[in-house]
Motif scaffolding. Structure first.
Motif, PDB file in Angstrom:
ATOM      1  N   ILE A 128      55.392  34.599  36.680  1.00  8.28           N
ATOM      2  CA  ILE A 128      55.740  35.602  37.685  1.00  8.28           C
ATOM      3  C   ILE A 128      55.982  34.947  39.037  1.00  8.28           C
ATOM      4  N   ARG A 129      55.105  34.022  39.407  1.00 10.68           N
ATOM      5  CA  ARG A 129      55.255  33.354  40.701  1.00 10.68           C
ATOM      6  C   ARG A 129      56.576  32.604  40.756  1.00 10.68           C
ATOM      7  N   ALA A 130      56.956  31.975  39.668  1.00  9.09           N
ATOM      8  CA  ALA A 130      58.217  31.231  39.634  1.00  9.09           C
ATOM      9  C   ALA A 130      59.405  32.182  39.836  1.00  9.09           C
ATOM     10  N   VAL A 131      59.355  33.332  39.191  1.00  9.99           N
ATOM     11  CA  VAL A 131      60.430  34.319  39.325  1.00  9.99           C
ATOM     12  C   VAL A 131      60.503  34.846  40.757  1.00  9.99           C
ATOM     13  N   ALA A 132      59.336  35.126  41.329  1.00 11.69           N
ATOM     14  CA  ALA A 132      59.305  35.635  42.704  1.00 11.69           C
ATOM     15  C   ALA A 132      59.816  34.582  43.687  1.00 11.69           C
ATOM     16  N   ASP A 133      59.374  33.347  43.515  1.00 11.81           N
ATOM     17  CA  ASP A 133      59.816  32.270  44.402  1.00 11.81           C
ATOM     18  C   ASP A 133      61.328  32.082  44.318  1.00 11.81           C
ATOM     19  N   ALA A 134      61.865  32.198  43.117  1.00 10.02           N
ATOM     20  CA  ALA A 134      63.308  32.039  42.941  1.00 10.02           C
ATOM     21  C   ALA A 134      64.088  33.113  43.688  1.00 10.02           C
ATOM     22  N   ARG A 135      63.444  34.255  43.914  1.00 10.86           N
ATOM     23  CA  ARG A 135      64.083  35.350  44.638  1.00 10.86           C
ATOM     24  C   ARG A 135      63.749  35.323  46.126  1.00 10.86           C
ATOM     25  N   GLY A 136      62.934  34.372  46.537  1.00 13.36           N
ATOM     26  CA  GLY A 136      62.561  34.270  47.942  1.00 13.36           C
ATOM     27  C   GLY A 136      61.612  35.353  48.398  1.00 13.36           C
ATOM     28  N   VAL A 137      60.804  35.883  47.476  1.00 18.51           N
ATOM     29  CA  VAL A 137      59.859  36.952  47.791  1.00 18.51           C
ATOM     30  C   VAL A 137      58.440  36.442  47.591  1.00 18.51           C
ATOM     31  N   ASN A 138      57.615  36.626  48.614  1.00 13.23           N
ATOM     32  CA  ASN A 138      56.207  36.245  48.505  1.00 13.23           C
ATOM     33  C   ASN A 138      55.444  37.403  47.873  1.00 13.23           C
ATOM     34  N   LEU A 139      55.649  37.587  46.593  1.00 15.11           N
ATOM     35  CA  LEU A 139      55.062  38.697  45.858  1.00 15.11           C
ATOM     36  C   LEU A 139      53.539  38.621  45.901  1.00 15.11           C
ATOM     37  N   PHE A 140      52.893  39.751  46.208  1.00 12.13           N
ATOM     38  CA  PHE A 140      51.431  39.794  46.179  1.00 12.13           C
ATOM     39  C   PHE A 140      51.010  40.059  44.739  1.00 12.13           C
ATOM     40  N   ILE A 141      50.518  39.014  44.090  1.00  6.68           N
ATOM     41  CA  ILE A 141      50.078  39.117  42.698  1.00  6.68           C
ATOM     42  C   ILE A 141      48.571  39.379  42.695  1.00  6.68           C
ATOM     43  N   ASN A 142      48.209  40.602  42.410  1.00  6.97           N
ATOM     44  CA  ASN A 142      46.807  41.008  42.380  1.00  6.97           C
ATOM     45  C   ASN A 142      46.302  40.827  40.953  1.00  6.97           C
ATOM     46  N   ALA A 143      45.568  39.752  40.729  1.00  7.93           N
ATOM     47  CA  ALA A 143      45.082  39.446  39.388  1.00  7.93           C
ATOM     48  C   ALA A 143      43.866  40.309  39.092  1.00  7.93           C
ATOM     49  N   ARG A 144      44.005  41.165  38.117  1.00  6.00           N
ATOM     50  CA  ARG A 144      42.890  42.054  37.744  1.00  6.00           C
ATOM     51  C   ARG A 144      42.126  41.437  36.586  1.00  6.00           C
ATOM     52  N   THR A 145      40.823  41.293  36.771  1.00  2.73           N
ATOM     53  CA  THR A 145      39.976  40.830  35.683  1.00  2.73           C
ATOM     54  C   THR A 145      39.035  41.948  35.264  1.00  2.73           C
ATOM     55  N   ASP A 146      38.956  42.178  33.970  1.00  5.09           N
ATOM     56  CA  ASP A 146      38.204  43.302  33.439  1.00  5.09           C
ATOM     57  C   ASP A 146      36.820  42.908  32.941  1.00  5.09           C
ATOM     58  N   VAL A 147      36.270  41.862  33.525  1.00  3.77           N
ATOM     59  CA  VAL A 147      34.942  41.387  33.114  1.00  3.77           C
ATOM     60  C   VAL A 147      33.921  42.513  33.190  1.00  3.77           C
ATOM     61  N   TYR A 148      33.924  43.258  34.285  1.00  2.00           N
ATOM     62  CA  TYR A 148      32.913  44.309  34.471  1.00  2.00           C
ATOM     63  C   TYR A 148      33.162  45.524  33.586  1.00  2.00           C
ATOM     64  N   LEU A 149      34.350  45.642  33.052  1.00  3.66           N
ATOM     65  CA  LEU A 149      34.646  46.733  32.133  1.00  3.66           C
ATOM     66  C   LEU A 149      34.149  46.445  30.725  1.00  3.66           C
ATOM     67  N   HIS A 150      34.098  45.164  30.362  1.00  9.68           N
ATOM     68  CA  HIS A 150      33.815  44.802  28.975  1.00  9.68           C
ATOM     69  C   HIS A 150      32.542  43.976  28.779  1.00  9.68           C
ATOM     70  N   ASP A 151      31.988  43.453  29.843  1.00  9.30           N
ATOM     71  CA  ASP A 151      30.840  42.550  29.725  1.00  9.30           C
ATOM     72  C   ASP A 151      29.652  43.146  30.482  1.00  9.30           C
TER      73      ASP A 151
END
Length: 265
Positions: A128-151
């Motif tokens: 995703i970062r590579a695609v965004a960089d290629a478009r010149g957009v500093n995309l905010f990639i909010n990485a969601r981790t579901d540790v608290y949902l499953h552990d």
């Protein structure tokens, strides 16, 4: 000089607490903007339910894009889209979808690990970062981790921090940890990663002012507003079928004329 929306959206995480009342469609986006939201964020569940689909990557891609374009039609606020797991296990396909979202005008996304391997989400983030960089957009990639949902073990903080480092290295901009609620856990995660920490409004989550003190930088409503709306419709629909009358709503209805004016702005 006008600041680009991607830069503006990143800046909203730099200080204080970004509050996001997640929306589902153009109408709810108008309401969120009129209420004073500084940015717009979709909820995957809310968007799916608005089209009659279940949450969980079942929404057809074309309907996701239709909802996004409708929101962008009615608002110039920065928009971040909940992309679930990217609707694919293939990082290249995920990146292709995110590229379409960027082309439409989206400046942020959520992308989750769910029950999958953290390494797979890291691969998706890199693509995703590579695609965004290629478009010149500093995309905010909010990485969601579901540790608290499953552990439910005592290792949740450690595992969340481990994944945060992995996702940061891959190119994530923020960390979303649904269902983290205790002050100690929030403070520990916020301190351990430079990624702005996003928590979700749910029972037990500290008040906004306290979240800022603990180090959180974003609080989102998730599917709560949509669930409340559908609950209201369900409550009102039953007496209509039983007696033909509309009962007193559990929430104050918006005035017809005011709502119509809002939708024509």
């Amino acid at each position: 000089m006008q600041v680009s929306k991607d830069i503006l959206f990143h800046a909203l995480h730099a200080d204080g607490l970004l509050m996001l009342p997640n929306c589902a469609d153009a109408g709810s986006a108008r309401i969120a903007a009129a209420a004073g939201s500084k940015a717009l964020a979709t909820s995957s569940a809310a968007v799916a339910w608005s089209h009659g689909f279940a949450d969980g990557s079942t929404l057809p891609r074309e309907l996701l894009m239709a909802s996004v374009k409708a929101i962008l039609r009615v608002s110039s606020l920065p928009l971040t889209v909940d992309a679930e797991d990217g609707y694919s296990a293939d990082p290249a396909q995920v990146a292709g979808l995110i590229g379409e979202l960027i082309d439409a005008g989206v400046v942020g996304i959520n992308i989750e690990d769910g029950t999958g391997a953290p390494a797979l989400l890291a691969e998706k983030i890199r693509a995703i970062r590579a695609v965004a960089d290629a478009r010149g957009v500093n995309l905010f990639i909010n990485a969601r981790t579901d540790v608290y949902l499953h552990d439910q073990t005592t290792e949740r903080v450690r595992e969340t921090i481990r994944r945060a480092a992995m996702y940061q290295e891959a190119g994530a901009s923020g960390l979303f940890v649904p269902c983290i609620t205790t002050e100690d856990d929030i403070a520990a995660v916020a301190k351990a990663t430079p990624l702005p920490l996003n928590v979700m409004a749910c029972d037990g989550v500290p008040a906004p002012a306290r979240l800022v003190q603990l180090g959180a930088r974003r609080r989102s409503a998730g599917s709560a507003l949509s669930a409340a709306m559908f609950g209201c419709v369900d409550t009102l629909a039953r007496p209509v079928l039983a007696s033909g009358t509309v009962a007193v709503a559990p929430y104050a209805p918006m005035d017809y004329s005011a709502l119509n004016r809002l939708m024509t702005q």
